[in-house]
Design an enzyme around this catalytic site. Sequence first.
Site, mmCIF file in Angstrom:
data_model
loop_
_atom_site.group_PDB
_atom_site.id
_atom_site.type_symbol
_atom_site.label_atom_id
_atom_site.label_comp_id
_atom_site.label_asym_id
_atom_site.label_seq_id
_atom_site.Cartn_x
_atom_site.Cartn_y
_atom_site.Cartn_z
ATOM 1 N N GLY A 76 -0.732 11.031 -1.981
ATOM 2 C CA GLY A 76 -0.770 12.453 -1.519
ATOM 3 C C GLY A 76 0.681 12.800 -0.577
ATOM 4 O O GLY A 76 1.071 13.935 -1.081
ATOM 5 N N GLU A 136 -4.492 19.197 2.365
ATOM 6 C CA GLU A 136 -5.373 18.254 2.107
ATOM 7 C C GLU A 136 -6.696 18.294 3.020
ATOM 8 O O GLU A 136 -6.688 19.158 4.092
ATOM 9 C CB GLU A 136 -4.878 16.670 2.146
ATOM 10 C CG GLU A 136 -3.946 16.554 1.316
ATOM 11 C CD GLU A 136 -3.228 15.140 1.232
ATOM 12 O OE1 GLU A 136 -3.720 14.299 2.026
ATOM 13 O OE2 GLU A 136 -2.414 14.807 0.551
ATOM 14 N N HIS A 181 -10.507 1.700 0.961
ATOM 15 C CA HIS A 181 -9.050 2.287 0.995
ATOM 16 C C HIS A 181 -8.068 2.051 2.112
ATOM 17 O O HIS A 181 -7.025 1.667 1.899
ATOM 18 C CB HIS A 181 -9.262 3.858 0.771
ATOM 19 C CG HIS A 181 -7.659 4.724 0.534
ATOM 20 N ND1 HIS A 181 -6.867 4.424 -0.361
ATOM 21 C CD2 HIS A 181 -7.241 5.679 1.386
ATOM 22 C CE1 HIS A 181 -6.002 5.204 -0.200
ATOM 23 N NE2 HIS A 181 -6.321 5.809 0.681
ATOM 24 N N ARG A 205 -12.756 12.714 4.731
ATOM 25 C CA ARG A 205 -13.180 11.604 3.914
ATOM 26 C C ARG A 205 -14.504 10.921 3.900
ATOM 27 O O ARG A 205 -15.049 10.668 3.156
ATOM 28 C CB ARG A 205 -11.931 10.554 3.812
ATOM 29 C CG ARG A 205 -10.559 10.931 3.229
ATOM 30 C CD ARG A 205 -9.797 9.978 2.977
ATOM 31 N NE ARG A 205 -8.261 10.529 2.538
ATOM 32 C CZ ARG A 205 -7.211 9.871 2.469
ATOM 33 N NH1 ARG A 205 -7.062 8.704 2.914
ATOM 34 N NH2 ARG A 205 -6.378 10.335 1.886
ATOM 35 N N ARG A 238 -9.505 8.124 9.718
ATOM 36 C CA ARG A 238 -8.108 8.663 9.418
ATOM 37 C C ARG A 238 -8.259 10.100 8.649
ATOM 38 O O ARG A 238 -8.671 10.157 7.651
ATOM 39 C CB ARG A 238 -7.350 7.467 8.714
ATOM 40 C CG ARG A 238 -5.707 7.872 8.147
ATOM 41 C CD ARG A 238 -5.032 6.649 7.494
ATOM 42 N NE ARG A 238 -5.605 6.739 6.228
ATOM 43 C CZ ARG A 238 -5.168 7.241 4.899
ATOM 44 N NH1 ARG A 238 -4.202 8.399 5.513
ATOM 45 N NH2 ARG A 238 -5.632 7.028 3.984
ATOM 46 N N HIS A 259 -12.179 5.570 0.331
ATOM 47 C CA HIS A 259 -11.577 6.959 -0.270
ATOM 48 C C HIS A 259 -12.827 7.495 -1.310
ATOM 49 O O HIS A 259 -13.138 6.646 -2.018
ATOM 50 C CB HIS A 259 -10.307 6.592 -0.985
ATOM 51 C CG HIS A 259 -9.584 7.754 -1.253
ATOM 52 N ND1 HIS A 259 -10.166 8.788 -2.306
ATOM 53 C CD2 HIS A 259 -8.504 8.395 -0.691
ATOM 54 C CE1 HIS A 259 -9.254 9.968 -2.230
ATOM 55 N NE2 HIS A 259 -8.183 9.645 -1.466
ATOM 56 N N ASN A 290 0.958 -1.129 0.049
ATOM 57 C CA ASN A 290 0.077 0.027 0.020
ATOM 58 C C ASN A 290 0.818 1.304 -0.009
ATOM 59 O O ASN A 290 0.389 2.316 -0.471
ATOM 60 C CB ASN A 290 -1.036 -0.038 1.260
ATOM 61 C CG ASN A 290 -2.274 -0.666 0.968
ATOM 62 O OD1 ASN A 290 -2.418 -1.303 -0.147
ATOM 63 N ND2 ASN A 290 -2.830 -1.206 1.970
ATOM 64 N N THR A 291 2.095 1.150 0.620
ATOM 65 C CA THR A 291 2.948 2.036 0.727
ATOM 66 C C THR A 291 3.146 2.782 -0.662
ATOM 67 O O THR A 291 3.160 3.858 -1.183
ATOM 68 C CB THR A 291 4.373 1.885 1.307
ATOM 69 O OG1 THR A 291 4.212 1.506 2.630
ATOM 70 C CG2 THR A 291 5.147 3.262 1.233
ATOM 71 N N SER A 307 -1.402 8.164 7.591
ATOM 72 C CA SER A 307 -1.202 6.765 7.669
ATOM 73 C C SER A 307 0.306 6.641 7.390
ATOM 74 O O SER A 307 0.980 5.842 8.219
ATOM 75 C CB SER A 307 -1.882 6.008 6.486
ATOM 76 O OG SER A 307 -1.543 6.787 5.288
#
Length: 633
Positions: free
Chosen positions: A130, A196, A418, A357, A453, A311, A124-125, A458
């Site tokens: 963003g 963001e 997400h 989100r 989150r 997401h 996932n990294t 993250s």
Amino acid sequence: MAASVATGSSNLHSGFNTSRRLQSGRQSACTNSPALSFNGWLHKDLSWSQGAFKVLEMPKKCNLSQSAVTRRLSVSSCIGDGGSTKYFDFAVIGSGVAGLRYALEVAKHGTVAVITKAEPHESNTNYAQGGVSAVLCPKDSVESHMQDTIVAGAYLCDEETVRVVCTEGPERIRELIAMGAMFDHGEDGNLHLAREGGHSHRRIVHAADMTGREIERALLQAVINDPNISVFQHHFAIDLLTSQVIDLILSFSIFLHQVIRFLSRVTLLASGGAGHIYPCTTNPLVATGDGMAMAHRAQAVISNMEFVQFHPTALADEGLPAFLISEAVRGDGGILYNLSMERFMPKYDERAELAPRDVVARAIDDQLKKHNDKYVLLDISHKPKEKILSHFPNIAAECLQHGLDITQQPIPVVPAAHYMCGGVRAGLEGETNVRGLYVAGEVACTGLHGANRLASNSLLEALVFARRAVQPSIDHKKSSSLDLSASSCWARPVVPNALGTDTMDTILGKTEEVRRELQSIMWRYVGIVRSTSMLKTALERVDQLETQWEKFLFEQGWKQTMVALEACEMRNLFCSAKLVVGSAMARQESRGLHYTIDFPHVQESMRLPTVIFPSAAVNGTWSSRQLHKEVVC
């Protein structure tokens, strides 16, 4: 689901104390029917270890060559018995930012095995666009970052954890830069900080719209150059086998079709999330809830699994993948419209497109249902073309491949699964209730995210907790010994070669059908908007589907100890899905990412994390049991 009111917290927290260090303690046999409760967690005194008041019984692309990444193991890096059992000081499951950052630190104190399911960069990294949030601007403050995090988390965040992460974040960024990570800078030579949704200040450090990929590149290069780290790619971790501590890790070599056992003094679980319990997800294919399921079977405590972040903006079109359109597009001025070109976000939240989100995802979901549309539109084309292409080169290139010029036309978007805000319950040093087991990254539930989150928190959490887990891991390694006889205490699962090609093709075909059906159930009944009846239906259908699948397997000659990638992923998907459903059923309020029409408001009395404790049961499904038969040593 049976429920009772606890008379006190002592019998619920035998593995915890008020120091926030999660202590070891052998739990009873794991099953698909753990005890599930809410654990005390107050706004002014957010304590991760306060007493529970309720107990519920849960019903049944980096361009690195393969030769550079996978090194032949030598005596200096590990000891083995003919290649089927390998001994290390530290074992890391997962090769994202958390696993690699931790590996680089503990490698200074011993040998390290990094076990990863696919190529090392496939995490996932690598897909995080963003950036990383950190207080690096003089106009910003730790208190402001904390407040933004707690508000986004619907006041379910652990305040101590939030303070630690927001305070230590800037130093973790500086460490990455020192290791060679290259982030964007402004004309003044300082780091370019983006803003963001949910953030009150510009604090997002980024590398265009490919931040995760850049961090992964820098960390992987350092790992490859470290002689104390051995990377085992295409190795699928099956189970964590425990007695009083983590004794060994069962792994299946996907290419070699061989079961390999890893023995280590310390294990870090950094295996990512479970996005593929849903049909539409921004996660890579490896995100099948393996770590959460393994930890649950190893009797680790699980928390807050009902909080699945969708997401709001994934690229939407028939046949296209769920490519993530970064939060930064809205942060940079992107506007959401329905197909009638009506801007709708101001109707839902005064922050409009900059709302958190969960708010944006529910607003889009509402618009889709009201107008019976398949997607909404995200428009950034009113911004200068040069600015769009410089800030979002990856998004622009990906959309262009599908005939979309984001400098000229709006982007069709839909919500997609997400990020899992819940996971394996961790203390301030990444410790769990299982001795020798530490967690970091998406697989962990540290209390940072609460019920939702905050954008770009993250990678920050992964960096901070990977680093904080280092010293206790070193201490544990020094105080423990490697039991070289532990390998013989567990029978080794077997590869199902005896079943034959035709039978395996039949099993794999059926498993793929079951996987799609499970994803459909989860999206329909455990999606963005939920209800009590929907959750009950989901639980019944998931149980039925799992029973049918297991019956089919065993009728084909499958044995309890057999392993194959698709079958093991399926059992983990079932286990993770049931953890999500059970947790959602327990939360009778709407908070953050969990929204239910039967309890549409926040209940102050329920501002408590959900906790799932393992418990004994006479009969458990295959997904709830470890794939071994313990033998007498």
